[in-house]
Enzyme design. Structure first.
Site, PDB file in Angstrom:
ATOM      1  N   SER A 240       7.979  -5.076  -7.500  1.00 35.64           N
ATOM      2  CA  SER A 240       7.854  -6.515  -7.217  1.00 35.64           C
ATOM      3  C   SER A 240       8.957  -7.316  -7.894  1.00 35.64           C
ATOM      4  CB  SER A 240       6.480  -7.024  -7.643  1.00 35.64           C
ATOM      5  OG  SER A 240       6.195  -6.674  -8.978  1.00 35.64           O
ATOM      6  N   HIS A 270       1.671   0.409  -6.369  1.00 35.00           N
ATOM      7  CA  HIS A 270       2.063  -0.667  -7.301  1.00 35.00           C
ATOM      8  C   HIS A 270       0.848  -1.587  -7.493  1.00 35.00           C
ATOM      9  CE1 HIS A 270       4.537  -3.371  -9.491  1.00 35.00           C
ATOM     10  NE2 HIS A 270       5.169  -4.006  -8.510  1.00 35.00           N
ATOM     11  N   HIS A 317       2.502   6.187 -14.789  1.00 35.81           N
ATOM     12  CA  HIS A 317       3.472   5.083 -14.769  1.00 35.81           C
ATOM     13  C   HIS A 317       4.883   5.648 -14.722  1.00 35.81           C
ATOM     14  CE1 HIS A 317       5.460   1.307 -15.782  1.00 35.81           C
ATOM     15  NE2 HIS A 317       4.366   0.744 -15.314  1.00 35.81           N
ATOM     16  N   ARG A 326      -1.509  -3.397 -21.715  1.00 36.87           N
ATOM     17  CA  ARG A 326      -2.201  -4.360 -20.835  1.00 36.87           C
ATOM     18  C   ARG A 326      -3.601  -3.831 -20.518  1.00 36.87           C
ATOM     19  NH1 ARG A 326       2.031  -4.570 -16.046  1.00 36.87           N
ATOM     20  NH2 ARG A 326       1.682  -2.349 -16.318  1.00 36.87           N
ATOM     21  N   ASP A 372      -3.847  -1.394 -14.054  1.00 39.13           N
ATOM     22  CA  ASP A 372      -4.749  -1.534 -12.911  1.00 39.13           C
ATOM     23  C   ASP A 372      -6.076  -0.815 -13.097  1.00 39.13           C
ATOM     24  OD1 ASP A 372      -3.033  -3.103 -11.188  1.00 39.13           O
ATOM     25  OD2 ASP A 372      -1.746  -1.353 -11.171  1.00 39.13           O
TER      26      ASP A 372
HETATM   27  N1  CMX Z   1      -2.645  10.881  -9.908  1.00 38.70           N
HETATM   28  C1  CMX Z   1      -2.170  11.992  -9.305  1.00 38.70           C
HETATM   29  N2  CMX Z   1      -0.869  12.339  -9.305  1.00 38.70           N
HETATM   30  C2  CMX Z   1      -0.028  11.556  -9.979  1.00 38.70           C
HETATM   31  C3  CMX Z   1      -0.459  10.409 -10.674  1.00 38.70           C
HETATM   32  C4  CMX Z   1      -1.829  10.070 -10.598  1.00 38.70           C
HETATM   33  N3  CMX Z   1      -2.312   8.980 -11.171  1.00 38.70           N
HETATM   34  N4  CMX Z   1       0.622   9.846 -11.251  1.00 38.70           N
HETATM   35  C5  CMX Z   1       1.679  10.599 -10.927  1.00 38.70           C
HETATM   36  N5  CMX Z   1       1.301  11.632 -10.157  1.00 38.70           N
HETATM   37  C6  CMX Z   1       2.137  12.634  -9.513  1.00 38.70           C
HETATM   38  C7  CMX Z   1       3.120  11.935  -8.580  1.00 38.70           C
HETATM   39  O1  CMX Z   1       2.511  11.620  -7.327  1.00 38.70           O
HETATM   40  C8  CMX Z   1       4.221  12.962  -8.469  1.00 38.70           C
HETATM   41  O2  CMX Z   1       3.780  13.955  -7.583  1.00 38.70           O
HETATM   42  P1  CMX Z   1       4.814  14.723  -6.588  1.00 38.70           P
HETATM   43  O3  CMX Z   1       5.745  15.436  -7.508  1.00 38.70           O
HETATM   44  O4  CMX Z   1       3.940  15.609  -5.792  1.00 38.70           O
HETATM   45  O5  CMX Z   1       5.496  13.663  -5.793  1.00 38.70           O
HETATM   46  C9  CMX Z   1       4.247  13.547  -9.875  1.00 38.70           C
HETATM   47  O6  CMX Z   1       2.966  13.270 -10.462  1.00 38.70           O
HETATM   48  C10 CMX Z   1       5.318  12.971 -10.751  1.00 38.70           C
HETATM   49  O7  CMX Z   1       5.191  11.561 -10.764  1.00 38.70           O
HETATM   50  P2  CMX Z   1       5.638  10.704 -12.032  1.00 38.70           P
HETATM   51  O8  CMX Z   1       7.104  10.898 -12.221  1.00 38.70           O
HETATM   52  O9  CMX Z   1       4.755  10.968 -13.188  1.00 38.70           O
HETATM   53  O10 CMX Z   1       5.306   9.219 -11.556  1.00 38.70           O
HETATM   54  P3  CMX Z   1       6.167   8.259 -10.623  1.00 38.70           P
HETATM   55  O11 CMX Z   1       7.127   7.535 -11.495  1.00 38.70           O
HETATM   56  O12 CMX Z   1       6.742   8.991  -9.462  1.00 38.70           O
HETATM   57  O13 CMX Z   1       5.053   7.284 -10.067  1.00 38.70           O
HETATM   58  C11 CMX Z   1       3.164   5.904 -10.168  1.00 38.70           C
HETATM   59  C12 CMX Z   1       4.455   6.321 -10.875  1.00 38.70           C
HETATM   60  C13 CMX Z   1       2.573   4.713 -10.927  1.00 38.70           C
HETATM   61  C14 CMX Z   1       3.492   5.448  -8.734  1.00 38.70           C
HETATM   62  C15 CMX Z   1       2.179   7.100 -10.165  1.00 38.70           C
HETATM   63  O14 CMX Z   1       1.820   7.429 -11.493  1.00 38.70           O
HETATM   64  C16 CMX Z   1       0.925   6.841  -9.344  1.00 38.70           C
HETATM   65  O15 CMX Z   1       0.949   7.047  -8.125  1.00 38.70           O
HETATM   66  N6  CMX Z   1      -0.198   6.372 -10.001  1.00 38.70           N
HETATM   67  C17 CMX Z   1      -1.400   6.005  -9.304  1.00 38.70           C
HETATM   68  C18 CMX Z   1      -1.221   4.640  -8.637  1.00 38.70           C
HETATM   69  C19 CMX Z   1      -1.195   3.538  -9.674  1.00 38.70           C
HETATM   70  O16 CMX Z   1      -2.061   3.443 -10.560  1.00 38.70           O
HETATM   71  N7  CMX Z   1      -0.205   2.633  -9.524  1.00 38.70           N
HETATM   72  C20 CMX Z   1      -0.137   1.432 -10.392  1.00 38.70           C
HETATM   73  C21 CMX Z   1       1.019   1.479 -11.403  1.00 38.70           C
HETATM   74  C22 CMX Z   1       1.098   0.172 -12.181  1.00 38.70           C
HETATM   75  C23 CMX Z   1       1.561  -0.934 -11.288  1.00 38.70           C
HETATM   76  O17 CMX Z   1       2.716  -0.908 -10.836  1.00 38.70           O
HETATM   77  O18 CMX Z   1       0.761  -1.824 -10.958  1.00 38.70           O
END
Ligand code: CMX
Length: 434
Positions: A240, A270, A317, A326, A372
């Protein structure tokens, strides 16, 4: 000139020589190398954005202008009798880097009141949208609909110098910030409360007025203040913030930029994650018949989600490597105000079981909860059960930080953003693949 504007002017003029010196004398100093993994993998960890408004340390979490969350909450001005600082005093901090005096805070509160009247055509447009439109689509549309009000566009066409761009940009930001709570509350009450709209109360600060227009009693005013502050800024690389920055770098005005950031925030990875957390918990509740699951039962639900290829919302994250402060701030609020709430208990069990599971699965780099995971619980407890709406609240908060950054981007003359792309063949050549 308002106190806020003259303080900002003083800060901007003191800061400009620092940026000029860095560019002129040290422009070739290297900050980062970029690997193939980073180019394919969403530019993770590449240091290529500049902001002084907030900084995210992977282990410590966010600092706003150098202040941690507890320091920020303790230092800023409060409405007498309330626990959380006013959003207006926080904005002074974001913009100037200083803790405002009572008088300075008061002036921002008054500025907001003067600018809060939303044009009627915004409400007409929202009423014309299908009622099942997502609240984030409504929020984004309402913001961009007001683009015709931009002072920056008017001044730009009149022909002002680049050094002055930040001044009408500040005007646009103040005008927009002051209206966001009313627009959001309108969307909420139009969509979910039979269109029974509550007029703003001119005696209240931003957080107090938002709670009033939502029709939710105290301490929801403090919830609103806390929520907007916590969600305001998380340095500049998140979807964002970066979206708002990129749009504004083309000298698109504040309305285009903030509407755009709302669209980025609306993704489930996000800002929509707060909605996804409540959806997920509700799904578990349905299967449990409302009973709080034991840790063993909860582990099974978490593994089911992972094994079906989903992510556990509210955990992980891109930058953080510890529990999000937070999340902690909201957890403390829950422990004080709603320790026995069943959904809080769910979140509490999740806090215990999810990190070891994500660690065991071995994919997520950060197994800890993010902002979140906790925020929907508080909203639900105070009667805001329409979880599709939660990300709109995040959007009000995020607009505070991103617009502050855009004002500074303009003040320091940051150019249009234009990273360079390469082809897959170029990556293969760089890797020496024949
Ligand atoms: N549950 C399951 N798998 C997860 C995970 C979770 N909460 N967090 C990361 N992973 C997975 C990723 O999908 C990725 O899988 P692949 O290798 O198969 O693609 C792997 O772990 C590595 O990811 P990462 O490097 O640890 O995390 P990213 O930087 O790629 O992504 C985020 C960060 C937040 C998108 C991810 O942790 C996620 O999808 N979390 C759940 C959604 C969420 O809570 N989003 C809110 C974040 C805060 C915000 O921006 O508001």
């Amino acid at each position: 000139m308002s106190k806020l504007k003259s303080k900002l002017k003083e800060k901007i003029e003191a800061h400009r020589p620092r940026t000029t010196k860095l560019l002129k004398e040290y422009g070739d100093v290297k900050l980062s190398d970029v690997t193939i993994a980073q180019a394919i993998g969403g530019v993770r960890g590449v240091k290529c954005l500049v902001t002084d408004i907030s900084y995210l340390d992977p282990n410590e979490g966010i600092r706003f202008r150098g202040y941690t969350i507890p320091e920020t909450l303790a230092a800023l001005q409060k409405v007498p009798g309330r626990d959380m600082p006013t959003v207006e005093s926080f904005l002074w901090l974001l913009l100037t880097g200083d803790i405002p005096t009572e008088e300075e805070t008061k002036e921002v509160v008054e500025e907001f009141k003067k600018r809060s009247k939303t044009p009627e055509y915004v409400f007409d447009m929202l009423r014309a949208m299908p009622k099942d439109s997502h609240p984030m689509a409504m929020f984004s549309a309402a913001i961009v609909a007001m683009q015709r009000e931009s002072v920056f566009v008017k001044k730009y066409h009149e022909g002002i110098s680049k050094m002055e761009y930040w001044e009408p940009t500040l005007e646009d930001a103040l005008n927009l910030w002051a209206k966001l709570p009313q627009i959001a509350a309108f969307i909420y009450r139009w969509k979910y409360k039979d269109g029974n709209i509550i007029d703003p109360d001119p005696n209240l600060d931003m957080g107090g007025n938002f709670a009033h227009m939502m029709g939710i009693d105290k301490p929801y005013d403090d919830v609103a203040r806390l929520y907007f502050i916590l969600h305001s800024d998380h340095e500049s690389g998140n979807v964002s913030a970066h979206t708002g920055h990129v749009i504004a770098s083309a000298l698109s005005d504040m309305y285009y930029a903030i509407s755009g950031l709302v669209n980025g925030l609306a993704g489930p990875l996000h800002g929509l994650a707060n909605e996804m957390v409540l959806r997920w918990i509700q799904g578990v509740m349905d299967q449990m018949g409302g009973k709080i699951p034991t840790e063993e039962e909860m582990k099974k639900f978490v593994w089911d989600t992972l094994e079906s290829g989903g992510v556990v919302p509210g955990f992980g994250h891109a930058v953080l490597r510890k529990t999000d402060p937070r999340y902690q701030a909201q957890r403390e609020f829950c422990l004080k105000h709603l320790p026995d709430d069943p959904i809080f208990k769910y979140v509490d069990v999740l806090y215990k079981v999810v990190p070891p599971i994500l660690e065991k699965q071995g994919k997520a780099k950060n197994p800890w909860p993010n902002v979140d995971a906790q925020s929907g619980v508080i909203q639900w407890y105070y009667g805001l059960k329409e979880y599709e709406f939660y990300t709109v609240l995040f959007g009000i908060g995020r607009a505070l930080g991103v617009a502050s950054n855009i004002i500074w981007d303009r003040a320091l003359g940051y150019p249009i953003e234009r990273p360079k792309s390469v082809t897959t063949k170029m990556l293969e050549d760089a890797a020496g693949i024949k």
